[in-house]
Motif scaffolding. Structure first.
Motif, mmCIF file in Angstrom:
data_model
loop_
_atom_site.group_PDB
_atom_site.id
_atom_site.type_symbol
_atom_site.label_atom_id
_atom_site.label_comp_id
_atom_site.label_asym_id
_atom_site.label_seq_id
_atom_site.Cartn_x
_atom_site.Cartn_y
_atom_site.Cartn_z
ATOM 1 N N GLU A 10 -33.007 -25.133 20.832
ATOM 2 C CA GLU A 10 -32.528 -26.007 19.499
ATOM 3 C C GLU A 10 -32.996 -25.665 18.501
ATOM 4 O O GLU A 10 -32.525 -25.306 17.264
ATOM 5 C CB GLU A 10 -32.652 -27.831 19.548
ATOM 6 C CG GLU A 10 -32.143 -28.369 20.617
ATOM 7 C CD GLU A 10 -32.746 -29.809 20.851
ATOM 8 O OE1 GLU A 10 -33.359 -30.467 19.952
ATOM 9 O OE2 GLU A 10 -32.251 -30.335 21.941
ATOM 10 N N ARG A 11 -34.427 -25.238 18.375
ATOM 11 C CA ARG A 11 -35.155 -24.800 17.234
ATOM 12 C C ARG A 11 -34.549 -23.425 16.771
ATOM 13 O O ARG A 11 -34.358 -23.072 15.649
ATOM 14 C CB ARG A 11 -36.665 -24.674 17.485
ATOM 15 C CG ARG A 11 -37.474 -23.974 16.346
ATOM 16 C CD ARG A 11 -37.213 -24.694 15.015
ATOM 17 N NE ARG A 11 -37.700 -26.149 14.971
ATOM 18 C CZ ARG A 11 -39.020 -26.728 15.057
ATOM 19 N NH1 ARG A 11 -39.942 -26.051 14.621
ATOM 20 N NH2 ARG A 11 -39.011 -28.091 15.006
ATOM 21 N N VAL A 12 -34.537 -22.506 17.809
ATOM 22 C CA VAL A 12 -34.087 -21.240 17.583
ATOM 23 C C VAL A 12 -32.462 -21.088 17.044
ATOM 24 O O VAL A 12 -32.336 -20.643 15.948
ATOM 25 C CB VAL A 12 -34.025 -20.203 18.617
ATOM 26 C CG1 VAL A 12 -33.359 -18.923 18.722
ATOM 27 C CG2 VAL A 12 -35.603 -20.195 19.089
ATOM 28 N N LEU A 13 -31.674 -21.839 17.522
ATOM 29 C CA LEU A 13 -30.292 -21.960 17.197
ATOM 30 C C LEU A 13 -30.304 -22.517 15.820
ATOM 31 O O LEU A 13 -29.677 -21.989 14.820
ATOM 32 C CB LEU A 13 -29.567 -23.017 18.086
ATOM 33 C CG LEU A 13 -27.971 -22.998 17.915
ATOM 34 C CD1 LEU A 13 -27.480 -21.828 17.700
ATOM 35 C CD2 LEU A 13 -27.310 -23.983 18.701
ATOM 36 N N LEU A 31 -36.116 -10.032 15.208
ATOM 37 C CA LEU A 31 -37.098 -11.047 16.129
ATOM 38 C C LEU A 31 -38.092 -11.575 15.475
ATOM 39 O O LEU A 31 -38.501 -12.795 15.495
ATOM 40 C CB LEU A 31 -37.712 -10.231 17.329
ATOM 41 C CG LEU A 31 -38.383 -10.891 18.189
ATOM 42 C CD1 LEU A 31 -37.610 -12.440 19.064
ATOM 43 C CD2 LEU A 31 -38.844 -10.085 19.476
ATOM 44 N N ASN A 32 -38.900 -10.928 14.423
ATOM 45 C CA ASN A 32 -40.059 -11.267 13.848
ATOM 46 C C ASN A 32 -39.646 -12.118 12.793
ATOM 47 O O ASN A 32 -40.526 -13.331 12.584
ATOM 48 C CB ASN A 32 -40.913 -9.826 13.202
ATOM 49 C CG ASN A 32 -41.408 -9.289 14.313
ATOM 50 O OD1 ASN A 32 -41.846 -9.491 15.231
ATOM 51 N ND2 ASN A 32 -41.672 -7.853 13.916
ATOM 52 N N CYS A 38 -39.095 -19.923 12.965
ATOM 53 C CA CYS A 38 -39.057 -21.026 13.970
ATOM 54 C C CYS A 38 -40.445 -21.789 13.705
ATOM 55 O O CYS A 38 -40.733 -23.054 13.975
ATOM 56 C CB CYS A 38 -39.201 -20.693 15.422
ATOM 57 S SG CYS A 38 -37.586 -20.007 15.874
ATOM 58 N N ASN A 39 -41.392 -21.245 13.359
ATOM 59 C CA ASN A 39 -42.650 -21.452 13.015
ATOM 60 C C ASN A 39 -43.260 -22.005 11.359
ATOM 61 O O ASN A 39 -44.407 -22.191 11.145
ATOM 62 C CB ASN A 39 -43.912 -20.561 13.288
ATOM 63 C CG ASN A 39 -43.906 -20.329 14.994
ATOM 64 O OD1 ASN A 39 -43.272 -21.123 15.757
ATOM 65 N ND2 ASN A 39 -44.243 -19.118 15.153
ATOM 66 N N ALA A 53 -42.878 -13.648 22.555
ATOM 67 C CA ALA A 53 -42.228 -13.332 24.040
ATOM 68 C C ALA A 53 -41.549 -14.798 24.235
ATOM 69 O O ALA A 53 -40.302 -14.694 24.845
ATOM 70 C CB ALA A 53 -43.549 -13.658 24.688
ATOM 71 N N THR A 54 -41.875 -15.988 23.609
ATOM 72 C CA THR A 54 -41.069 -17.225 24.059
ATOM 73 C C THR A 54 -39.777 -17.179 23.197
ATOM 74 O O THR A 54 -38.672 -17.628 23.738
ATOM 75 C CB THR A 54 -41.910 -18.510 23.377
ATOM 76 O OG1 THR A 54 -43.058 -18.528 24.227
ATOM 77 C CG2 THR A 54 -41.298 -19.686 23.708
ATOM 78 N N VAL A 55 -39.905 -16.952 21.889
ATOM 79 C CA VAL A 55 -38.557 -16.639 21.084
ATOM 80 C C VAL A 55 -37.729 -15.674 21.768
ATOM 81 O O VAL A 55 -36.561 -15.812 21.834
ATOM 82 C CB VAL A 55 -38.722 -16.195 19.633
ATOM 83 C CG1 VAL A 55 -37.518 -16.220 18.883
ATOM 84 C CG2 VAL A 55 -39.728 -17.490 18.960
ATOM 85 N N GLU A 56 -37.971 -14.431 22.019
ATOM 86 C CA GLU A 56 -37.473 -13.451 22.944
ATOM 87 C C GLU A 56 -36.743 -14.053 24.287
ATOM 88 O O GLU A 56 -35.494 -13.690 24.497
ATOM 89 C CB GLU A 56 -38.266 -12.188 23.117
ATOM 90 C CG GLU A 56 -37.215 -11.079 23.330
ATOM 91 C CD GLU A 56 -38.177 -9.814 23.517
ATOM 92 O OE1 GLU A 56 -37.576 -8.785 23.355
ATOM 93 O OE2 GLU A 56 -39.275 -9.933 23.856
ATOM 94 N N HIS A 57 -37.572 -14.833 24.957
ATOM 95 C CA HIS A 57 -36.903 -15.296 26.035
ATOM 96 C C HIS A 57 -35.719 -16.385 25.576
ATOM 97 O O HIS A 57 -34.555 -16.474 26.520
ATOM 98 C CB HIS A 57 -37.783 -15.875 27.064
ATOM 99 C CG HIS A 57 -37.359 -16.615 28.234
ATOM 100 N ND1 HIS A 57 -36.948 -16.032 29.310
ATOM 101 C CD2 HIS A 57 -37.258 -17.961 28.311
ATOM 102 C CE1 HIS A 57 -36.652 -16.881 30.188
ATOM 103 N NE2 HIS A 57 -36.751 -18.146 29.718
ATOM 104 N N THR A 58 -36.270 -17.356 24.633
ATOM 105 C CA THR A 58 -34.982 -18.345 24.213
ATOM 106 C C THR A 58 -33.673 -17.552 24.019
ATOM 107 O O THR A 58 -32.767 -18.197 24.238
ATOM 108 C CB THR A 58 -35.967 -18.895 23.282
ATOM 109 O OG1 THR A 58 -36.856 -19.567 23.667
ATOM 110 C CG2 THR A 58 -34.980 -20.167 22.776
#
Length: 224
Positions: A10-13, A31-32, A38-39, A53-58
């Motif tokens: 939800e945060r990334v979207l 990505l950066n 997000c943060n 890594a978490t954002v990339e996986h998401t």
């Protein structure tokens, strides 16, 4: 609802939608840039500390499982960028997208809160317009996207929440409107509410300036 997104999804979207609407010249996002979005400390509830890594996986999950994000490559650049593709699934207006975005990145809010917070993305006249848009999203022919939550103790306005997280939020039954004490009746927002709205708008402006500075630095770096 067709999708059941996790809080991080939800945060990334929500951040992808936000940056498309607030800083379109610097969208899609690297990505950066997406990790930084997000943060953010303001305009976010809850505040998160996600690593790359978490954002990339998401992003991978949003792209492959939910088909809600797309990876794009810019001409002359080896850095991949990302954008949402909500338009491939639903036909939302700009005002509807602004409200969905704010619910994704800030959580449940009252119509008054949404009007103030959406002002940096898309202008909404007043709380009545917000309520009308929320009803459109609730009774949309493409699905039910929002729900009105039960009134919190001591609060006059009821909050609304999005339903992109699946069935974890149960749609409540209508409850009778309580009689407001005479002392609480008023025709407009209280002084504290006006101050809070102004503080939110100042924080939004500061964040937009910060986003523009970061994007400019990224732009300079690309040509060094």
């Amino acid at each position: 609802m067709e999708f059941e997104l996790s809080p991080i999804e939800e945060r990334v979207l929500g951040c992808l939608i936000e940056k498309e609407m607030s800083t379109p010249d610097y969208y899609p996002l690297t990505l950066n840039a997406l990790v930084a979005a997000c943060n953010q400390k303001n305009n976010r509830n809850p505040v998160m500390e996600l690593d790359t890594a978490t954002v990339e996986h998401t992003l991978f999950e949003l792209r492959m499982e939910h088909k809600l994000a797309v990876e794009v490559s810019a001409s002359g650049s080896r850095v991949m960028k990302y954008r949402h593709n909500i338009a491939d699934h639903w036909s939302f207006s700009l005002s509807q997208m602004a409200i969905i975005c704010e619910l994704l990145i800030r959580g449940p809010q009252t119509p008054g809160d949404l009007r103030a917070h959406c002002s940096r993305l898309h202008t909404l006249a007043d709380s009545s317009e917000v309520e009308h848009i929320l009803e459109q999203l609730k009774n949309n022919e493409e699905g039910c996207f929002v729900v009105q939550l039960p009134r919190q103790p001591g609060k006059r306005e009821r909050r609304w929440a999005h339903l992109f997280g699946g069935s974890e939020i149960e749609i409540p039954e209508e409850e009778p409107e309580p009689m407001a004490p005479v002392a609480e009746m008023q025709t407009g927002p209280s002084r504290l509410e006006r101050i809070q709205t102004l503080e939110d708008e100042v924080a939004d402006l500061r964040q937009e300036i910060g986003d523009l500075k970061a994007a400019f630095e990224q732009f300079k770096t690309a040509f060094e």
